[in-house]
Design an enzyme around this catalytic site. Sequence first.
Site, PDB file in Angstrom:
ATOM      1  N   ASP A   1       0.825  -1.216   0.000  1.00 48.06           N
ATOM      2  CA  ASP A   1       0.000   0.000   0.000  1.00 48.06           C
ATOM      3  C   ASP A   1       0.855   1.261   0.000  1.00 48.06           C
ATOM      4  O   ASP A   1       0.424   2.299   0.482  1.00 48.06           O
ATOM      5  CB  ASP A   1      -0.953  -0.006   1.207  1.00 48.06           C
ATOM      6  CG  ASP A   1      -0.211  -0.046   2.538  1.00 48.06           C
ATOM      7  OD1 ASP A   1       1.030  -0.245   2.538  1.00 48.06           O
ATOM      8  OD2 ASP A   1      -0.868   0.131   3.578  1.00 48.06           O
TER       9      ASP A   1
ATOM     10  N   LYS B   1       4.465   1.695  16.073  1.00 46.32           N
ATOM     11  CA  LYS B   1       3.271   2.432  16.519  1.00 46.32           C
ATOM     12  C   LYS B   1       3.287   2.787  18.004  1.00 46.32           C
ATOM     13  O   LYS B   1       2.667   2.116  18.825  1.00 46.32           O
ATOM     14  CB  LYS B   1       2.012   1.639  16.184  1.00 46.32           C
ATOM     15  CG  LYS B   1       1.837   1.435  14.689  1.00 46.32           C
ATOM     16  CD  LYS B   1       0.505   0.873  14.309  1.00 46.32           C
ATOM     17  CE  LYS B   1       0.347   0.763  12.808  1.00 46.32           C
ATOM     18  NZ  LYS B   1       1.122  -0.280  12.132  1.00 46.32           N
TER      19      LYS B   1
HETATM   20  N1  GDD Z   1       0.566 -11.736   3.365  1.00 43.63           N
HETATM   21  C1  GDD Z   1       0.301 -10.982   4.427  1.00 43.63           C
HETATM   22  N2  GDD Z   1      -0.023 -11.585   5.617  1.00 43.63           N
HETATM   23  N3  GDD Z   1       0.364  -9.635   4.295  1.00 43.63           N
HETATM   24  C2  GDD Z   1       0.091  -8.892   5.385  1.00 43.63           C
HETATM   25  C3  GDD Z   1      -0.265  -9.446   6.633  1.00 43.63           C
HETATM   26  C4  GDD Z   1      -0.326 -10.885   6.736  1.00 43.63           C
HETATM   27  O1  GDD Z   1      -0.618 -11.469   7.775  1.00 43.63           O
HETATM   28  N4  GDD Z   1      -0.483  -8.420   7.508  1.00 43.63           N
HETATM   29  C5  GDD Z   1      -0.274  -7.283   6.825  1.00 43.63           C
HETATM   30  N5  GDD Z   1       0.064  -7.551   5.537  1.00 43.63           N
HETATM   31  C6  GDD Z   1       0.412  -6.598   4.484  1.00 43.63           C
HETATM   32  C7  GDD Z   1      -0.679  -5.577   4.182  1.00 43.63           C
HETATM   33  O2  GDD Z   1      -1.493  -6.020   3.122  1.00 43.63           O
HETATM   34  C8  GDD Z   1       0.116  -4.341   3.785  1.00 43.63           C
HETATM   35  O3  GDD Z   1       0.434  -4.323   2.406  1.00 43.63           O
HETATM   36  C9  GDD Z   1       1.423  -4.498   4.538  1.00 43.63           C
HETATM   37  O4  GDD Z   1       1.499  -5.854   4.972  1.00 43.63           O
HETATM   38  C10 GDD Z   1       1.505  -3.558   5.758  1.00 43.63           C
HETATM   39  O5  GDD Z   1       0.325  -3.678   6.512  1.00 43.63           O
HETATM   40  P1  GDD Z   1      -0.520  -2.405   6.959  1.00 43.63           P
HETATM   41  O6  GDD Z   1      -1.722  -2.911   7.657  1.00 43.63           O
HETATM   42  O7  GDD Z   1      -0.717  -1.470   5.826  1.00 43.63           O
HETATM   43  O8  GDD Z   1       0.454  -1.797   8.059  1.00 43.63           O
HETATM   44  P2  GDD Z   1       0.608  -0.290   8.531  1.00 43.63           P
HETATM   45  O9  GDD Z   1       0.454   0.654   7.417  1.00 43.63           O
HETATM   46  O10 GDD Z   1      -0.255  -0.087   9.717  1.00 43.63           O
HETATM   47  O11 GDD Z   1       2.153  -0.284   9.046  1.00 43.63           O
HETATM   48  C11 GDD Z   1       3.203  -0.778   8.235  1.00 43.63           C
HETATM   49  O12 GDD Z   1       3.562   0.137   7.230  1.00 43.63           O
HETATM   50  C12 GDD Z   1       4.081   1.415   7.711  1.00 43.63           C
HETATM   51  C13 GDD Z   1       4.453   2.233   6.488  1.00 43.63           C
HETATM   52  O13 GDD Z   1       3.361   2.476   5.709  1.00 43.63           O
HETATM   53  C14 GDD Z   1       4.426  -1.067   9.143  1.00 43.63           C
HETATM   54  O14 GDD Z   1       5.372  -1.746   8.356  1.00 43.63           O
HETATM   55  C15 GDD Z   1       5.010   0.223   9.718  1.00 43.63           C
HETATM   56  O15 GDD Z   1       6.211  -0.049  10.435  1.00 43.63           O
HETATM   57  C16 GDD Z   1       5.320   1.200   8.593  1.00 43.63           C
HETATM   58  O16 GDD Z   1       5.764   2.437   9.137  1.00 43.63           O
HETATM   59 MG    MG Z   2      -0.171   0.531   5.462  1.00 39.45          MG
END
Ligand code: GDD
Ligand code: MG
Length: 356
Positions: free
Chosen positions: A110, A161
């Site tokens: 994303d 977070k």
């Molecule tokens: N295959 C798989 N399995 N993908 C997963 C899973 C899982 O269990 N959980 C999450 N993802 C994928 C999501 O689809 C997304 O593309 C990505 O991992 C990150 O998940 P988000 O839910 O978007 O996390 P976030 O935005 O709250 O936080 C993450 O991204 C931030 C930057 O945008 C973390 O990596 C943070 O540390 C980072 O700052």
């Molecule tokens: Mg995200």
Amino acid sequence: MEAVVLVGGQGTRLQPLTLRTPKPMLPFAGVPFLTHQITRLHAAGVEHIVMATSYRAEVFHEYFGNGRDLGVRIDYVTEVEPMGTAGAIRNVAKRLESGPEDPVLIVNGDILSGHDIRAQLEVHRRRGAAVTLHLVEVEDARAFGCVPTDSHSRVTGFIEKSDKPVTNRINAGCYVFTRDVIDRIPADRPVSVERETFPELLEAGAIILGYVDTSYWLDVGTPAAFVKGSADVVTGVVETYALPGPVGEALILDGAVVHAGARISGGSVIEPRVKIDAGAQVTRSVIADGAHVAAGAVVEDSIVGRRAEIGPKARLYGVVVGEGAQVGAGNELANGIRIWTDATIPDASIRFTPLP
Ligand code: GDD
Ligand code: MG
């Protein structure tokens, strides 16, 4: 060069649009979001992509197939139960073709980013790191992984977070892993790369580097960020290889019918089979396939789902309208309201007044 794309999340913040369509497959500047990422990876020299899917896994495969149309080879590995971010990375290891010392790119599904992926890879190789993280600076770091570094760009901590971020330098969701580091992640249970793998590697003294880059970066995981990112691509604030039309005030796709007296601006996207009537104003918004915006309606910073109906003189500011929903005439909705799939808001039944 190989890349793993993490696309297994449920996209809860973008519900109801993500009830049927996983977040990375939502239409974004005229194509599924992931198309922008795949073409960028391809341009950075990636030939093989392994998608780590879980939620609604079939949607990815049906659309992208083996990847040939985009010039890459795509494999899919689906988790039966979500394995977490590191669990997902470990789970795709069986499909990777890289040797133990080779770098493998890992990206969150994303992220819209203009950073120099080749430069990040080069830093990783030159300094023999275990992992190299792309880092960006944001105003409010609370929703992200906080990543302090020392004067040699070595990561000194990883705090996912936190309410009291120690730095505004955050994990931008694009990593280079040396292949054998992936193989050492536990394979039999869910693991979080942010909460477990990175802290443990640091504890063990592994070389984790930060690659700081100040170019465009956005996590499109919230409705507000999603519409902003799409508009930024359409207006050319950030370049992609997948915009299906010229950069400009609006992207109006073939088969949309826009009345000459309607105003479409700010990087809005009008998808096929959409109808926009006289006097309607659409600004920085995405109007998805088959939706209808009636005369005099105002739609700003909003996503209108497929086949949704926005009634005459309705006003939407920062709203998500689910597929097939109907917003009656004269309603005024704002500030993160989400209208559920197929819901109906009767005419003139909601007014929004900002708090003083
Ligand atoms: N295959 C798989 N399995 N993908 C997963 C899973 C899982 O269990 N959980 C999450 N993802 C994928 C999501 O689809 C997304 O593309 C990505 O991992 C990150 O998940 P988000 O839910 O978007 O996390 P976030 O935005 O709250 O936080 C993450 O991204 C931030 C930057 O945008 C973390 O990596 C943070 O540390 C980072 O700052
Ligand atoms: Mg995200």
